[in-house]
Design an enzyme around this catalytic site. Structure first.
Site, mmCIF file in Angstrom:
data_model
loop_
_atom_site.group_PDB
_atom_site.id
_atom_site.type_symbol
_atom_site.label_atom_id
_atom_site.label_comp_id
_atom_site.label_asym_id
_atom_site.label_seq_id
_atom_site.Cartn_x
_atom_site.Cartn_y
_atom_site.Cartn_z
ATOM 1 N N LYS A 66 34.659 31.762 54.340
ATOM 2 C CA LYS A 66 33.206 31.880 54.199
ATOM 3 C C LYS A 66 32.706 33.174 54.822
ATOM 4 O O LYS A 66 31.957 33.930 54.204
ATOM 5 C CB LYS A 66 32.552 30.665 54.860
ATOM 6 C CG LYS A 66 31.209 30.298 54.298
ATOM 7 C CD LYS A 66 30.655 29.046 54.986
ATOM 8 C CE LYS A 66 31.266 27.769 54.461
ATOM 9 N NZ LYS A 66 30.936 26.601 55.309
ATOM 10 N N ARG A 122 27.798 27.334 60.678
ATOM 11 C CA ARG A 122 28.672 26.888 59.585
ATOM 12 C C ARG A 122 30.133 27.117 59.966
ATOM 13 O O ARG A 122 30.490 28.197 60.432
ATOM 14 C CB ARG A 122 28.361 27.678 58.314
ATOM 15 C CG ARG A 122 26.883 27.915 58.091
ATOM 16 C CD ARG A 122 26.602 28.901 56.951
ATOM 17 N NE ARG A 122 27.020 28.412 55.655
ATOM 18 C CZ ARG A 122 26.984 29.146 54.545
ATOM 19 N NH1 ARG A 122 26.578 30.419 54.590
ATOM 20 N NH2 ARG A 122 27.377 28.625 53.408
ATOM 21 N N GLY A 127 36.851 17.858 56.333
ATOM 22 C CA GLY A 127 37.254 17.343 57.639
ATOM 23 C C GLY A 127 36.688 18.183 58.751
ATOM 24 O O GLY A 127 36.636 17.757 59.902
ATOM 25 N N MET A 180 33.586 20.429 60.702
ATOM 26 C CA MET A 180 32.204 20.096 61.032
ATOM 27 C C MET A 180 31.248 20.428 59.889
ATOM 28 O O MET A 180 31.381 21.444 59.221
ATOM 29 C CB MET A 180 31.783 20.877 62.274
ATOM 30 C CG MET A 180 30.467 20.404 62.817
ATOM 31 S SD MET A 180 29.697 21.601 63.912
ATOM 32 C CE MET A 180 28.866 22.653 62.727
ATOM 33 N N ARG A 192 33.263 31.891 46.609
ATOM 34 C CA ARG A 192 34.716 31.699 46.777
ATOM 35 C C ARG A 192 35.316 31.480 45.399
ATOM 36 O O ARG A 192 34.591 31.158 44.445
ATOM 37 C CB ARG A 192 35.006 30.496 47.671
ATOM 38 C CG ARG A 192 34.451 29.211 47.080
ATOM 39 C CD ARG A 192 34.637 28.034 48.020
ATOM 40 N NE ARG A 192 33.657 27.013 47.701
ATOM 41 C CZ ARG A 192 33.367 25.968 48.456
ATOM 42 N NH1 ARG A 192 33.975 25.795 49.588
ATOM 43 N NH2 ARG A 192 32.473 25.090 48.085
ATOM 44 N N HIS A 207 59.378 3.697 43.113
ATOM 45 C CA HIS A 207 60.166 3.568 41.888
ATOM 46 C C HIS A 207 59.300 3.844 40.668
ATOM 47 O O HIS A 207 59.648 4.634 39.787
ATOM 48 C CB HIS A 207 60.765 2.160 41.814
ATOM 49 C CG HIS A 207 61.545 1.901 40.566
ATOM 50 N ND1 HIS A 207 60.981 1.336 39.436
ATOM 51 C CD2 HIS A 207 62.832 2.170 40.237
ATOM 52 C CE1 HIS A 207 61.892 1.245 38.487
ATOM 53 N NE2 HIS A 207 63.027 1.740 38.948
ATOM 54 N N SER A 260 77.805 23.502 35.468
ATOM 55 C CA SER A 260 76.432 23.018 35.433
ATOM 56 C C SER A 260 76.244 22.190 36.699
ATOM 57 O O SER A 260 76.979 21.232 36.935
ATOM 58 C CB SER A 260 76.215 22.173 34.186
ATOM 59 O OG SER A 260 74.934 21.582 34.235
ATOM 60 N N CYS A 313 71.380 21.112 35.926
ATOM 61 C CA CYS A 313 70.855 20.071 35.053
ATOM 62 C C CYS A 313 70.329 18.875 35.822
ATOM 63 O O CYS A 313 70.035 17.845 35.239
ATOM 64 C CB CYS A 313 71.910 19.633 34.043
ATOM 65 S SG CYS A 313 73.350 18.882 34.828
ATOM 66 N N TYR A 321 70.643 29.610 33.577
ATOM 67 C CA TYR A 321 69.596 28.750 33.022
ATOM 68 C C TYR A 321 69.316 27.569 33.935
ATOM 69 O O TYR A 321 70.109 27.234 34.806
ATOM 70 C CB TYR A 321 69.994 28.240 31.623
ATOM 71 C CG TYR A 321 71.148 27.272 31.612
ATOM 72 C CD1 TYR A 321 70.924 25.900 31.782
ATOM 73 C CD2 TYR A 321 72.466 27.699 31.435
ATOM 74 C CE1 TYR A 321 71.975 25.000 31.798
ATOM 75 C CE2 TYR A 321 73.513 26.812 31.438
ATOM 76 C CZ TYR A 321 73.266 25.464 31.622
ATOM 77 O OH TYR A 321 74.298 24.567 31.639
HETATM 78 P P1 ADP Z 1 30.079 23.725 53.160
HETATM 79 O O1 ADP Z 1 31.230 24.432 53.787
HETATM 80 O O2 ADP Z 1 30.141 22.252 53.298
HETATM 81 O O3 ADP Z 1 29.802 24.213 51.786
HETATM 82 P P2 ADP Z 1 27.966 25.444 54.098
HETATM 83 O O4 ADP Z 1 28.188 26.110 55.394
HETATM 84 O O5 ADP Z 1 28.214 26.256 52.890
HETATM 85 O O6 ADP Z 1 28.793 24.094 54.065
HETATM 86 O O7 ADP Z 1 26.487 24.907 54.091
HETATM 87 C C1 ADP Z 1 26.047 24.017 53.128
HETATM 88 C C2 ADP Z 1 24.709 24.443 52.575
HETATM 89 O O8 ADP Z 1 23.795 24.649 53.609
HETATM 90 C C3 ADP Z 1 24.737 25.752 51.850
HETATM 91 O O9 ADP Z 1 25.173 25.612 50.541
HETATM 92 C C4 ADP Z 1 23.299 26.133 51.883
HETATM 93 O O10 ADP Z 1 22.589 25.496 50.854
HETATM 94 C C5 ADP Z 1 22.861 25.613 53.206
HETATM 95 N N1 ADP Z 1 22.814 26.719 54.173
HETATM 96 C C6 ADP Z 1 23.802 27.145 54.985
HETATM 97 N N2 ADP Z 1 23.390 28.200 55.702
HETATM 98 C C7 ADP Z 1 22.120 28.447 55.317
HETATM 99 C C8 ADP Z 1 21.158 29.417 55.678
HETATM 100 N N3 ADP Z 1 21.425 30.354 56.567
HETATM 101 N N4 ADP Z 1 19.959 29.372 55.074
HETATM 102 C C9 ADP Z 1 19.690 28.413 54.155
HETATM 103 N N5 ADP Z 1 20.540 27.488 53.776
HETATM 104 C C10 ADP Z 1 21.756 27.488 54.350
HETATM 105 MG MG MG Z 2 29.177 25.789 51.123
#
Ligand code: ADP
Ligand code: MG
Ligand code: MG
Length: 893
Positions: A33, A103, A112, A114, A358, A474, A783, A850, A870
């Site tokens: 990210k 984030r 998994g 945060m 991404r 199985h 083989s 094989c 092969y």
């Molecule tokens: P995930 O990894 O679960 O996708 P994100 O970190 O991308 O989580 O956050 C999820 C959503 O939170 C983003 O898609 C966006 O809509 C919102 N978000 C995150 N950061 C911001 C920000 N700085 N301003 C506005 N919305 C945000």
């Molecule tokens: Mg996201």
């Protein structure tokens, strides 16, 4: 730096607002990210500025027993100051507060971890500043969202604590909807939320922005070691040392009224791969509202809206200017990353902001189309297109699948054990499955679990469902081998065979009712769901042709029935690597002759029976040679111990006794005498051939007569390669090669046609691998029979349900199932050694594999690397092997 002393580690990287420290190249350091936010900012795209604490902070944090490395504090302060300058706002300021999101972001996207915290920095004081700027109602609504999110994600309180408070309040006021809440109402909610936090935790909700920030940062790093994250890493081979980064980013608001919005989009359709902009959005919404399912999001474009028959106005019409800008951004990102992107965006009062990009996840079908399209568009090379598709993914494309637009009524979910989809009526019994299938009915076999006694039922069924068993049970292993879709371990399924129903979640499905099995998704669906057939031409054909140009390994198939041989040929097989002749003996009209041959007390008696078998075998081979033309066909002479052909049940015994005129007691005694206490290693394979050379002589004659007949019929010269099983020493092969050569010479002189052929052996015993140098003096090819070689090398076999190995995998004794992937420290090492020794004796010796490994991508790459000629695999895996063989070449460069 400078004086050569300690090079200071840089812990924090800023992005956006005109300058970025990082880029996409720093993904390992900044997480996916963070790296892409920096990259987008550098491309001049509108990214709210922020900064990233690197993955090295995470690693250091754990090395230092959960405390932060020195200097981090100061760097965060500095980055905050720079962020304040870029945004013109101040963190924690009453009049002009800077609010941020926190984030998480590992190298690989990782469920998994945060959850994101939004609106961080709000407090009793700063909320005033926000209210002055954007209205009181908005400000307090944002504040209560923040308290709930932070309390949940960082402080660990349950969501429903807050939901109850809100519900009670609305009830007391007679409100139905959140929209009825005024500023004063939200203010009241905020104070009740804070009281709840005080009550539950015995301390107040933090009102200090910095305390909030460090709390959230700590929670991200803490989540790296939570159970869910650890399990996910284990399942996906992600090392704990990678760590996660933390992104702190200035907030933009999609919830500031009808000119604001938030959404997600893909630059191409992730389910079909079509080159159309794809996605959805919500006006006046924030963050996860789009995926949370509280309100139904609207389609992004007019075309999508029409496709979905949606009445909602698309972004294209609601905010045409923003939409145009967004599609331009999408084009920029695709051209830059040279791959389909999954993007997240927010519109604040008519202004577009990019929050994430991404490489988008996609179905196998989409991966194929996108790779081929992008190569044709000149965005990527053909070689890159080949590498864009994981060989294993192809499996999904080679079977009929559920049409993407079909309605799905899921009865139960289990493991996606074998891909493909099938429709049929429910049957609980394997015999019944076989009978109904013979009568032309499509059946789905539903069992608690399966065992070898179910093989005929599994073969007859279109798909298999089990309540118990894992991906190597199985049912799963056999279904994959047969190319049958399979869902296994559907634990909620209760099968009541007596009543002829299965029950799940309060529903009942009766025997005979129609269900659809989606093996790729691991779902059982109610009723008949619309399907689509695999398309082997089109993009699939194009990509496979590109792969064929690149690869060095040939790909053959393991097949003996004309139906399988034809399928394999369609899938691009370039020969047969293993034709098992014993399978031809189990046929209902042949087995009595086979039994009379076995039971004959003398050579003459055996020869009389073999005489009857000869034309049958010959016609089998003729069919195969006709299909394969001048492509090589490796035919293995009789391999299993003879007791496998003997009757087992009492009824069968009586039948055989009656038809052979033998006394039943004598018959039983004979069957007992034939019984091998170790059927894997007993009187079988070449050992049988040496005891009863007339059996191999008959088979060799059948092969050569068939080859000569087809040559004169079609003009194409078949290429038989006669394979002797279970050889351990050269002497065994010498004896049997003489038998084969004698038969060949006889047939050629009788018919006046001479054909090229080879005689070689299967290397399936460690002893044969050790003796490969001597064996190659006689053998013209090897083989590698890696199924048996794996069992004999490891000294273990799978139990019938594959459970032995499951427990081994669970305990980490084997990281990967050695029956699927050649273990380089064991079986693979023997194969490598035998190949080297074989080549040292006979430089041009033909080498192939094989075993089941011939269709496993990692093993195919191994075979390429040790220079085999092969690989041979089951028909449905032929394209997978072709693609893997191309990957083997390209990944080296
Ligand atoms: P995930 O990894 O679960 O996708 P994100 O970190 O991308 O989580 O956050 C999820 C959503 O939170 C983003 O898609 C966006 O809509 C919102 N978000 C995150 N950061 C911001 C920000 N700085 N301003 C506005 N919305 C945000
Ligand atoms: Mg996201
Ligand atoms: Mg064997």
């Amino acid at each position: 730096m400078g004086d050569g002393a300690n090079v200071e580690t840089k812990w924090v990287y800023s992005f956006g607002g005109g300058s970025s420290d990082g880029s996409a190249a720093l993904k390992n350091l900044l997480g996916g990210k963070g790296a892409n936010l920096a990259e987008m900012a550098s491309l001049g795209l509108p990214v709210p500025p922020g900064f990233t604490l690197t993955t090295e902070v995470c690693t250091a944090y754990y090395d230092l027993e959960e405390s932060y490395p020195g200097g981090l504090d100061a760097e965060v302060d500095e980055a905050l100051k720079a962020l304040e300058q870029k945004t013109g706002k101040v963190f924690g300021d009453a009049a002009n507060p800077l609010l941020v999101s926190v984030r998480s972001g590992a190298r690989a996207s990782m469920p998994g971890m945060m959850d994101t915290v939004l609106n961080l920095g709000l407090s009793e004081v700063t909320v005033q500043g926000l209210a002055a700027k954007a209205g009181e109602r908005f400000a307090y609504d944002s504040y209560r969202r923040f308290i709930q999110m932070y309390s949940n994600v960082v402080l660990g309180l349950r969501h429903d604590t807050f939901e109850y408070i809100l519900d009670d309040y609305k009830d007391s006021q007679g409100f139905e909807l959140d929209t009825e809440m005024e500023a004063g109402d939200w203010k009241e909610i905020v104070s009740q939320y804070k009281a709840a936090v005080q009550d539950k935790l015995g301390k107040p909700f933090p009102d200090d922005a910095r305390e909030q920030l460090w709390g959230a940062i700590g929670a991200v790093f803490g989540s790296w070691m939570n159970d869910r994250a650890i399990l996910y890493r284990k399942l996906n081979d992600i090392p704990a040392e990678w760590g996660t980064a933390v992104n702190v980013q200035s907030m933009v608001f999609g919830n500031m009224g009808e000119t604001s919005a938030t959404g997600v989009a893909f630059t191409r359709d992730p389910s079909t791969g079509g080159n159309t902009f794809y996605g959805e959005f919500l006006t006046n919404a924030q963050g996860e509202d789009v995926v949370a399912g509280i309100r139904t999001p609207a389609p992004i474009s007019r075309a999508r809206a029409d496709e979905l028959k949606s009445d909602e106005a698309p972004l294209e019409e609601v905010m045409p200017r923003v939409y145009k800008q967004l599609t331009d951004v999408a084009d920029t990102l695709e051209a830059h990353y040279r791959d389909m992107q999954d993007i997240e965006f927010t519109v604040e009062d008519g202004v577009l902001y990019m929050l994430q990009t991404r490489n988008g996840k996609r179905t196998a079908a989409a991966a194929l189309k996108i790779a081929v399209d992008m190569a044709k568009e000149g965005l990527i090379s053909e070689d890159e297109a080949i590498l864009r598709l994981e060989p294993a993914q192809l499996d999904q494309l080679l079977h009929p699948t559920i049409s993407p637009s079909a309605k799905r009524d899921v009865v139960v979910k289990g493991l996606p054990a074998s891909p493909g989809a099938a429709v049929g009526q429910v049957v609980f019994d394997s015999n019944e499955a076989a009978h109904l299938a013979e009568a032309g009915r499509a059946v789905i076999l539903v069992r608690v679990e399966t065992s070898p006694e179910d093989i005929h039922g599994m073969h007859a069924a279109r798909a298999i469902v089990t309540a118990r068993g894992g991906m190597t049970s199985h049912a799963a292993v056999v279904a994959r081998g047969m190319g049958r879709p399979c869902v296994c371990g559907a634990g909620n399924l209760q099968i009541d065979t007596e009543a002829g129903v299965f029950r799940v979640g309060g529903r009942e499905v009766k025997k005979g009712e129609i269900i659809t099995v989606d093996g790729a998704e691991g779902e059982v669906l109610f009723g008949e769901v619309e399907m689509q057939q695999p398309d082997l031409s089109g993009d699939f054909g194009v990509l496979m042709a590109w792969a064929d140009k690149v690869r060095k390994l040939n790909v053959r198939t393991n097949a003996e029935t004309p139906a399988d041989v034809n399928v394999a040929k369609e899938f691009g097989a370039e020969g047969i690597g293993l034709c098992r002749t014993e399978h031809m003996f189990f046929d209902a009209e042949r087995i009595p002759v086979v039994r009379s041959m076995i039971l004959a007390g003398s050579k003459e008696g055996r020869e009389a029976a073999l005489e009857k078998l000869l034309p049958m075998q010959r016609s089998d081979f003729e069919e195969i040679f006709r299909i394969m033309g001048e492509q090589p066909c490796t035919i293995r002479l009789l391999d299993p111990p003879l007791h496998e052909f003997m009757p087992h049940s009492e009824a069968e015994m009586q039948e055989v006794a009656a038809s052979s005129g033998m006394d039943i007691k004598a018959l039983k005694a004979q069957a007992d005498a034939l019984h091998e206490s170790n059927p894997m290693l007993g009187h079988r394979g070449c050992r049988l051939g040496i005891t009863y050379p007339e059996i191999y002589a008959m088979q060799a004659r059948a092969i050569f007569e068939a080859a000569v007949a087809v040559a004169s019929e079609t003009g194409a010269k078949p290429v038989p390669e006669v394979m002797i099983p279970l050889v351990g020493t050269r002497k065994e092969l010498d004896i049997l090669k003489a038998v084969v050569d004698t038969a060949a010479k006889a047939v050629f002189s009788e018919t006046g046609t001479v054909l090229d052929y080879l005689v070689g052996t299967m290397i399936e015993l460690p002893r044969a691998a050790l003796r490969a140098g001597q064996i190659a003096e006689t053998a013209e090819f090897f083989s590698f029979g890696t199924n048996d070689l794996t069992q004999t090398t490891l000294g273990i076999s799978r139990d019938d349900a594959g459970r032995f190995l499951t427990s081994y995998e669970e305990q980490g004794i084997y990281e990967k199932d050695p029956f699927v992937t050649i273990d380089q420290d064991g079986v693979g090492e023997l194969v490598r050694m035998a190949a080297e020794r074989g080549r040292a004796t006979r430089s041009g010796i033909k080498l192939g594999i094989c075993g089941e490994h011939g269709g496993d991508p990692a093993s195919v790459i191994f075979c390429h690397n040790i220079g085999l000629d092969y690989v041979s695999c089951s028909p449905y895996r032929v394209p997978i092997a072709r693609l893997a063989a191309a990957h083997a070449v390209l990944n080296k460069g």
